[in-house]
Write a protein that holds these residues in place. Structure first.
Motif, PDB file in Angstrom:
ATOM      1  N   ALA A   1      81.469 -36.215  24.729  1.00  0.00           N
ATOM      2  CA  ALA A   1      82.104 -34.918  24.951  1.00  0.00           C
ATOM      3  C   ALA A   1      83.095 -34.974  26.105  1.00  0.00           C
ATOM      4  CB  ALA A   1      81.042 -33.849  25.221  1.00  0.00           C
ATOM      5  N   ALA A   2      82.751 -35.701  27.160  1.00  0.00           N
ATOM      6  CA  ALA A   2      83.656 -35.845  28.295  1.00  0.00           C
ATOM      7  C   ALA A   2      84.932 -36.555  27.878  1.00  0.00           C
ATOM      8  CB  ALA A   2      82.966 -36.612  29.422  1.00  0.00           C
ATOM      9  N   ALA A   3      84.785 -37.631  27.109  1.00  0.00           N
ATOM     10  CA  ALA A   3      85.947 -38.383  26.643  1.00  0.00           C
ATOM     11  C   ALA A   3      86.827 -37.516  25.746  1.00  0.00           C
ATOM     12  CB  ALA A   3      85.491 -39.630  25.893  1.00  0.00           C
ATOM     13  N   ALA A   4      86.196 -36.746  24.865  1.00  0.00           N
ATOM     14  CA  ALA A   4      86.952 -35.874  23.966  1.00  0.00           C
ATOM     15  C   ALA A   4      87.687 -34.785  24.735  1.00  0.00           C
ATOM     16  CB  ALA A   4      86.004 -35.251  22.939  1.00  0.00           C
ATOM     17  N   GLY A   5      87.036 -34.211  25.747  1.00  0.00           N
ATOM     18  CA  GLY A   5      87.688 -33.183  26.551  1.00  0.00           C
ATOM     19  C   GLY A   5      88.876 -33.727  27.317  1.00  0.00           C
ATOM     20  N   ALA A   6      88.734 -34.929  27.872  1.00  0.00           N
ATOM     21  CA  ALA A   6      89.848 -35.546  28.585  1.00  0.00           C
ATOM     22  C   ALA A   6      91.030 -35.776  27.643  1.00  0.00           C
ATOM     23  CB  ALA A   6      89.401 -36.870  29.204  1.00  0.00           C
ATOM     24  N   LEU A   7      90.747 -36.265  26.432  1.00  0.00           N
ATOM     25  CA  LEU A   7      91.803 -36.559  25.473  1.00  0.00           C
ATOM     26  C   LEU A   7      92.508 -35.296  25.000  1.00  0.00           C
ATOM     27  CD1 LEU A   7      93.180 -38.838  23.908  1.00  0.00           C
ATOM     28  CD2 LEU A   7      91.495 -38.502  22.080  1.00  0.00           C
ATOM     29  N   SER A   8      91.741 -34.254  24.702  1.00  0.00           N
ATOM     30  CA  SER A   8      92.377 -33.019  24.223  1.00  0.00           C
ATOM     31  C   SER A   8      93.161 -32.328  25.325  1.00  0.00           C
ATOM     32  CB  SER A   8      91.325 -32.065  23.641  1.00  0.00           C
ATOM     33  OG  SER A   8      90.406 -31.644  24.621  1.00  0.00           O
ATOM     34  N   GLY A   9      92.655 -32.367  26.567  1.00  0.00           N
ATOM     35  CA  GLY A   9      93.413 -31.811  27.680  1.00  0.00           C
ATOM     36  C   GLY A   9      94.712 -32.554  27.893  1.00  0.00           C
ATOM     37  N   LEU A  10      94.661 -33.876  27.776  1.00  0.00           N
ATOM     38  CA  LEU A  10      95.855 -34.706  27.926  1.00  0.00           C
ATOM     39  C   LEU A  10      96.872 -34.404  26.829  1.00  0.00           C
ATOM     40  CD1 LEU A  10      95.832 -38.549  28.582  1.00  0.00           C
ATOM     41  CD2 LEU A  10      97.312 -37.558  26.862  1.00  0.00           C
ATOM     42  N   LEU A  11      96.432 -34.474  25.569  1.00  0.00           N
ATOM     43  CA  LEU A  11      97.357 -34.299  24.445  1.00  0.00           C
ATOM     44  C   LEU A  11      97.909 -32.890  24.373  1.00  0.00           C
ATOM     45  CD1 LEU A  11      95.484 -36.334  21.667  1.00  0.00           C
ATOM     46  CD2 LEU A  11      97.505 -37.023  22.986  1.00  0.00           C
ATOM     47  N   PHE A  12      97.067 -31.902  24.646  1.00  0.00           N
ATOM     48  CA  PHE A  12      97.514 -30.509  24.554  1.00  0.00           C
ATOM     49  C   PHE A  12      98.620 -30.222  25.569  1.00  0.00           C
ATOM     50  CE2 PHE A  12      97.031 -25.882  25.325  1.00  0.00           C
ATOM     51  CZ  PHE A  12      97.266 -25.442  24.030  1.00  0.00           C
ATOM     52  N   THR A  13      98.437 -30.666  26.809  1.00  0.00           N
ATOM     53  CA  THR A  13      99.479 -30.437  27.819  1.00  0.00           C
ATOM     54  C   THR A  13     100.696 -31.322  27.584  1.00  0.00           C
ATOM     55  OG1 THR A  13      98.303 -31.977  29.297  1.00  0.00           O
ATOM     56  CG2 THR A  13      97.907 -29.636  29.615  1.00  0.00           C
ATOM     57  N   TRP A  14     100.495 -32.500  27.027  1.00  0.00           N
ATOM     58  CA  TRP A  14     101.609 -33.390  26.705  1.00  0.00           C
ATOM     59  C   TRP A  14     102.521 -32.740  25.663  1.00  0.00           C
ATOM     60  CZ3 TRP A  14     100.559 -39.327  25.822  1.00  0.00           C
ATOM     61  CH2 TRP A  14     101.776 -40.016  25.886  1.00  0.00           C
TER      62      TRP A  14
END
Length: 436
Positions: A257-270
């Motif tokens: 879940a932590a890895a998924a949250g980091a990835l979605s936060g990264l991609l969404f703001t990107w």
């Protein structure tokens, strides 16, 4: 050699010995997990100081040390009793007397959770709050607000009473609502009552106030991610046999879940801003961790990934909404990471949570009952934390002649004005000399 070969048979033939070994291993697991959660205070300090101005780093360090120090004593003296004492009011309040304990390992493990709930408030109101005010509120959080809330779920409180208003037993395995949302909603009230930092809003529009050390913030999140394995895994409260497998699964889904949250936060703001943003990636990972904390014992691996992915997006949207629409200055995004993601992490159990092989969520055959129970819990914890925090801070505001420092003290920095110290002498010596 023959004696060693017969040890497994000896244990199997001696149930009392096997149970004693399991109990000792469970106690060791709780202690080690509690030590990891204790280390999270260092992570919170690095995140909060790194995401804010360097002139307030000592103040943030002092607040984090205060939380674990006064939190340990307040929770030991009264808080643990309010959480784990006998039911005295139909599941709403508990009491077991002052300095109540059900074992040193459990008391220590629960103590570091209490300190975490208090620390959440620290980051949101960084840079402008009186240290004395914060100190008193930290005691209130660890002695009263958090413990009573915890007893509602973790000590057979009213949220588990299906003979009352609850359509199903409320589930919050490690505290998405009990720890994180309670801390997040308290932070919301505190940030609103203290008011925004000087210069945060210009003509009604928010101004981005960069933290002074992104590397501190990154290291802090790594420490929090590590500590969360103890936070969630230790909440199994046992080790051995099926408990070992269950705790290991909890750690696994926590990491996913932590890895998924980091990835979605990264991609969404990107996608949204054209560049990958470190701060939102860090907050995305924390949101993923908070999003799985309630359901880490009731979530498949795929469900954990999806919960974290949504949590990482929610935290980005929430930070913008709170800052731009509500115009509440949360210096580190604590309200969104802990309050909003905590509510989401609690509700998601009612959407696709499981109980072993059985689906208990709305989308996997469990019906509406579990989702309704989770929603009741989310609302109850929000009302409790917001209401008690407002009453406490309102009294403190009147008694302490305000909640925040003067304009001059804020501009000079809380390190100098509140503590007479500076974190980086070479950088701020002139300001210190002038203030002295």
């Amino acid at each position: 050699m023959s004696l060693l070969l017969n040890v497994p048979l000896l244990i199997q033939d001696t149930p009392d010995l096997a149970a004693a070994v399991k109990d000792d291993m469970g106690m060791l697991w709780m202690l080690l997990s509690g030590i990891l959660v204790f280390f999270m205070q260092a992570g919170f300090f690095l995140v909060e100081s790194g995401m804010t101005d360097s002139k307030n780093a000592v103040n943030i360090a002092m607040k984090n040390f205060l939380d674990i120090a006064v939190g340990s004593l307040a929770f030991w003296f009264i808080g643990y009793s309010l959480m784990y004492g006998a039911d005295v009011s139909g599941g709403f309040f508990h009491w077991g007397g002052f300095i109540f304990s059900q074992g040193a390992a459990d008391l220590f493990f629960q103590t570091v959770f209490a300190a975490t709930a208090a620390t959440i408030v620290s980051g949101a109101i960084a840079g402008r709050t009186k240290y004395t005010t914060y100190a008193i509120f930290s005691i209130i959080m660890t002695a009263i607000i958090y413990p009573i809330a915890g007893g509602w779920e973790w000590n057979g409180g009213w949220l588990n009473n299906t003979d009352g208003i609850m359509p199903a037993e409320f589930i919050d395995f490690a505290g998405s609502s009990i720890v994180h949302s309670v801390g997040g909603w308290a932070a919301l009230v505190a940030a609103w009552m203290v008011g925004p930092r000087i210069g945060k809003y210009l003509n009604g529009k928010p101004v981005e106030m960069h933290g002074h050390n992104q590397m501190y913030a990154t290291l802090g999140v790594f420490i929090l991610w590590l500590g969360w394995f103890g936070f969630n895994g230790g909440s199994q409260l046992a080790w051995g046999g099926a408990d070992s497998a269950a705790a290991s699964q909890v750690v696994l889904v926590t990491n996913l879940a932590a890895a998924a949250g980091a990835l979605s936060g990264l991609l969404f703001t990107w996608i949204k801003n054209g560049k990958p943003n470190l701060g939102m990636t860090l907050n995305g990972s924390l949101a993923g961790l908070v999003s799985i904390t309630a359901g880490c014992g009731n979530m498949t691996e795929g469900g954990a990934v999806l919960a974290g992915l949504i949590g990482g997006i929610l935290v980005v949207l929430s930070i913008g909404f709170i800052e731009k629409t509500l115009k509440i200055d949360d210096a580190v995004g604590a309200i969104s990471v802990h309050g909003v993601a905590g509510a989401w992490g609690t509700l998601v159990i009612g959407l696709w949570g499981v109980d072993g092989e059985t689906g208990i969520g709305l989308f996997n055959g469990g019906g509406i009952a579990q989702l309704a129970a989770q929603a009741i819990g989310v609302i109850a914890y929000a009302v409790w934390a917001i209401g008690l925090s407002f009453i406490s801070l309102y009294i403190l505001k009147k008694a302490c002649n305000g909640l925040r420092v003067t304009e001059e003290e804020e501009i000079a920095g809380l390190d100098i004005s509140e503590h007479g110290a500076i974190a980086y002498p070479g950088k701020r010596q002139r300001d210190f000399d002038q203030a002295s």
